[in-house]
Design a protein around this motif. Structure first.
Motif, PDB file in Angstrom:
ATOM      1  N   GLY A   1       0.867  -1.173   0.000  1.00 43.63           N
ATOM      2  CA  GLY A   1       0.000   0.000   0.000  1.00 43.63           C
ATOM      3  C   GLY A   1       0.901   1.220   0.000  1.00 43.63           C
ATOM      4  N   SER A   2       0.708   2.109  -0.968  1.00 43.25           N
ATOM      5  CA  SER A   2       1.614   3.251  -1.099  1.00 43.25           C
ATOM      6  C   SER A   2       0.826   4.532  -1.349  1.00 43.25           C
ATOM      7  CB  SER A   2       2.560   2.987  -2.278  1.00 43.25           C
ATOM      8  OG  SER A   2       3.166   4.188  -2.703  1.00 43.25           O
ATOM      9  N   PRO A   3       1.405   5.669  -0.934  1.00 43.52           N
ATOM     10  CA  PRO A   3       0.760   6.927  -1.323  1.00 43.52           C
ATOM     11  C   PRO A   3       0.748   7.042  -2.852  1.00 43.52           C
ATOM     12  CG  PRO A   3       2.553   7.315   0.248  1.00 43.52           C
ATOM     13  CD  PRO A   3       2.639   5.886  -0.163  1.00 43.52           C
TER      14      PRO A   3
ATOM     15  N   ASP B   1      -2.677   3.560  -0.918  1.00 40.19           N
ATOM     16  CA  ASP B   1      -2.768   3.225   0.510  1.00 40.19           C
ATOM     17  C   ASP B   1      -4.165   3.365   1.105  1.00 40.19           C
ATOM     18  OD1 ASP B   1      -2.620   5.979   0.350  1.00 40.19           O
ATOM     19  OD2 ASP B   1      -0.859   6.196   1.641  1.00 40.19           O
ATOM     20  N   GLY B   2      -4.920   4.326   0.619  1.00 35.75           N
ATOM     21  CA  GLY B   2      -6.296   4.494   1.107  1.00 35.75           C
ATOM     22  C   GLY B   2      -7.156   3.295   0.733  1.00 35.75           C
ATOM     23  N   ASN B   3      -7.008   2.835  -0.490  1.00 34.94           N
ATOM     24  CA  ASN B   3      -7.750   1.660  -0.944  1.00 34.94           C
ATOM     25  C   ASN B   3      -7.343   0.416  -0.160  1.00 34.94           C
ATOM     26  OD1 ASN B   3      -9.068   3.152  -2.878  1.00 34.94           O
ATOM     27  ND2 ASN B   3      -7.831   2.453  -4.600  1.00 34.94           N
ATOM     28  N   ALA B   4      -6.043   0.270   0.076  1.00 35.48           N
ATOM     29  CA  ALA B   4      -5.554  -0.894   0.820  1.00 35.48           C
ATOM     30  C   ALA B   4      -6.109  -0.885   2.244  1.00 35.48           C
ATOM     31  CB  ALA B   4      -4.025  -0.903   0.843  1.00 35.48           C
ATOM     32  N   ALA B   5      -6.090   0.277   2.884  1.00 29.93           N
ATOM     33  CA  ALA B   5      -6.603   0.368   4.258  1.00 29.93           C
ATOM     34  C   ALA B   5      -8.095   0.054   4.314  1.00 29.93           C
ATOM     35  CB  ALA B   5      -6.333   1.762   4.822  1.00 29.93           C
TER      36      ALA B   5
ATOM     37  N   GLY C   1     -11.156   4.704   1.180  1.00 27.83           N
ATOM     38  CA  GLY C   1     -11.503   3.836   0.067  1.00 27.83           C
ATOM     39  C   GLY C   1     -12.904   3.304   0.242  1.00 27.83           C
ATOM     40  N   ALA C   2     -13.447   2.750  -0.849  1.00 25.22           N
ATOM     41  CA  ALA C   2     -14.814   2.241  -0.807  1.00 25.22           C
ATOM     42  C   ALA C   2     -14.883   0.832  -1.381  1.00 25.22           C
ATOM     43  CB  ALA C   2     -15.735   3.174  -1.591  1.00 25.22           C
TER      44      ALA C   2
ATOM     45  N   ASP D   1      -6.339  -0.675  13.824  1.00 22.20           N
ATOM     46  CA  ASP D   1      -5.348   0.399  13.669  1.00 22.20           C
ATOM     47  C   ASP D   1      -4.402   0.077  12.517  1.00 22.20           C
ATOM     48  OD1 ASP D   1      -6.186   1.938  15.720  1.00 22.20           O
ATOM     49  OD2 ASP D   1      -4.801   1.095  17.212  1.00 22.20           O
ATOM     50  N   ASP D   2      -4.235  -1.216  12.281  1.00 23.68           N
ATOM     51  CA  ASP D   2      -3.273  -1.653  11.276  1.00 23.68           C
ATOM     52  C   ASP D   2      -3.958  -2.053   9.964  1.00 23.68           C
ATOM     53  OD1 ASP D   2      -4.523  -3.944  12.139  1.00 23.68           O
ATOM     54  OD2 ASP D   2      -2.692  -5.100  12.446  1.00 23.68           O
ATOM     55  N   CYS D   3      -5.121  -1.441   9.681  1.00 23.82           N
ATOM     56  CA  CYS D   3      -5.848  -1.846   8.466  1.00 23.82           C
ATOM     57  C   CYS D   3      -5.042  -1.543   7.197  1.00 23.82           C
ATOM     58  CB  CYS D   3      -7.249  -1.254   8.400  1.00 23.82           C
ATOM     59  SG  CYS D   3      -7.338   0.533   8.448  1.00 23.82           S
ATOM     60  N   GLY D   4      -4.178  -0.524   7.252  1.00 21.32           N
ATOM     61  CA  GLY D   4      -3.334  -0.219   6.090  1.00 21.32           C
ATOM     62  C   GLY D   4      -2.368  -1.358   5.801  1.00 21.32           C
TER      63      GLY D   4
END
Ligand code: ZN
Length: 317
Positions: A71-73, A115-119, A147-148, A303-306
């Motif tokens: 997961g990356s910016p 990263d947003g999608n991964a989280a 993310g959705a 907390d570690d969803c990313g």
């Protein structure tokens, strides 16, 4: 033989690297600095070394590793496995991260995602989103992202950059955002915005505990939360403001996606109880009642969803 997956949550200051199972259980993880300014090569090299280190620590052979998810910016190109350019990874351009990792880890799938999608995927599979079909994850910290998952499917968009909720515009006359727009949700409701608003109010001469709590430090969201818990009037005003604007942002999401569940993560979610009521009140004051009624909004459970979401990219269909 045990089957495990490597998860990499790549950030501007550090990277969290873990070995996990398909059930979202993190067997071992290490956080190491990214050293962005030293370029991507050294970071990827240390990334590889850390994966070997983790496997060894767990007593696992390389054959146990069934894939790597990153997961990356963004912006990035998940199809090509390239980090295009990112404000959080200054100086990194067109980094072929998947190809570089594949030099050492051949014959296993390696996935790259925003990263947003991964989280969002991590919180959907292993957190509050579990069991729902339409789920949205929002992270509120330095910026606002997320993310959705709609109909059980991660919404990546055309080139993996969907769900830039932080840069949806909620007021045309609003403050300037880092992205160049005016009035983005992020410019109102991020942790950075909370700090900025507090500093503005204090410089107008408002009396508040906030300055006392911050001391020599630059005033941040966490200082505002602490003061609000003490009943400080200005701090309460600022957190109510947070609830109002985040409420508007979330209402827009509810209107667009009609999700059953939304969870809120990121540093600002640590103060959620302070602005939750105002946020819900704002949402409830809007139209589209059928959408609002079925939507359950909670603090993120993982907390570690990313991290776990990055690993899940490998096996999530
Ligand atoms: Zn913006």
């Amino acid at each position: 033989m045990m089957k495990v997956y490597c998860a990499i949550d790549l950030g501007g200051t550090k990277m969290n690297i873990g070995i996990m199972t398909k059930n979202g259980e993190v067997l071992e993880h290490i956080k190491i600095p990214t050293f962005v300014e030293k370029g991507p090569k050294q970071a990827i090299k240390r990334m590889k070394n850390t994966i070997y280190e983790l496997l060894e620590k767990l007593g696992l052979k390389e054959e146990s590793l069934k894939g790597i998810g990153i997961g990356s910016p963004g912006p990035l190109d998940s199809e090509k496995g390239i980090i295009i350019k990112s404000a959080n990874l200054k100086g990194w351009e067109n980094v072929e991260i998947v190809k570089s990792l594949a030099e050492d880890f051949e014959n296993i799938p390696i996935k790259l995602e925003n990263d947003g999608n991964a989280a969002a995927l991590g919180e959907y599979l292993f957190g509050f989103g579990k069991g729902s079909k339409n789920f949205v994850y929002i992270t509120v910290s330095t910026g606002v992202g997320g993310g959705a998952i709609i109909d059980g499917k991660l919404q990546k968009g055309g080139n993996s950059n969907a769900f830039e909720v932080g840069h949806t515009i909620i007021s045309l006359n609003g403050p300037k955002c880092n992205c160049g727009n005016y009035g983005c949700l992020e410019a109102y409701a991020s942790g950075t915005a909370i700090g900025r608003i507090a500093r503005e109010k204090l410089s107008e001469g408002r009396e508040s505990l906030i300055s006392k709590i911050a001391g020599e430090d630059c005033v941040k969201a966490e200082h505002v939360f602490e003061a609000a818990k003490e009943g400080d009037a200005l701090a309460i005003e600022i957190v109510e403001n947070e609830g109002y604007y985040l409420g508007i942002g979330i209402y827009n999401i509810i209107a667009l996606y009609n999700p059953e569940k939304i969870s809120i993560g990121g540093g600002v979610s640590n103060g959620l109880e302070l602005f939750y009521d105002k946020m819900i009140e704002t949402i409830n004051s809007m139209s589209l009642k059928p959408n609002i009624e079925i939507c359950n909004i909670k603090k993120a459970h993982r907390d570690d969803c990313g991290l776990v979401g990055a690993g899940a990219l490998v096996f999530y269909k």
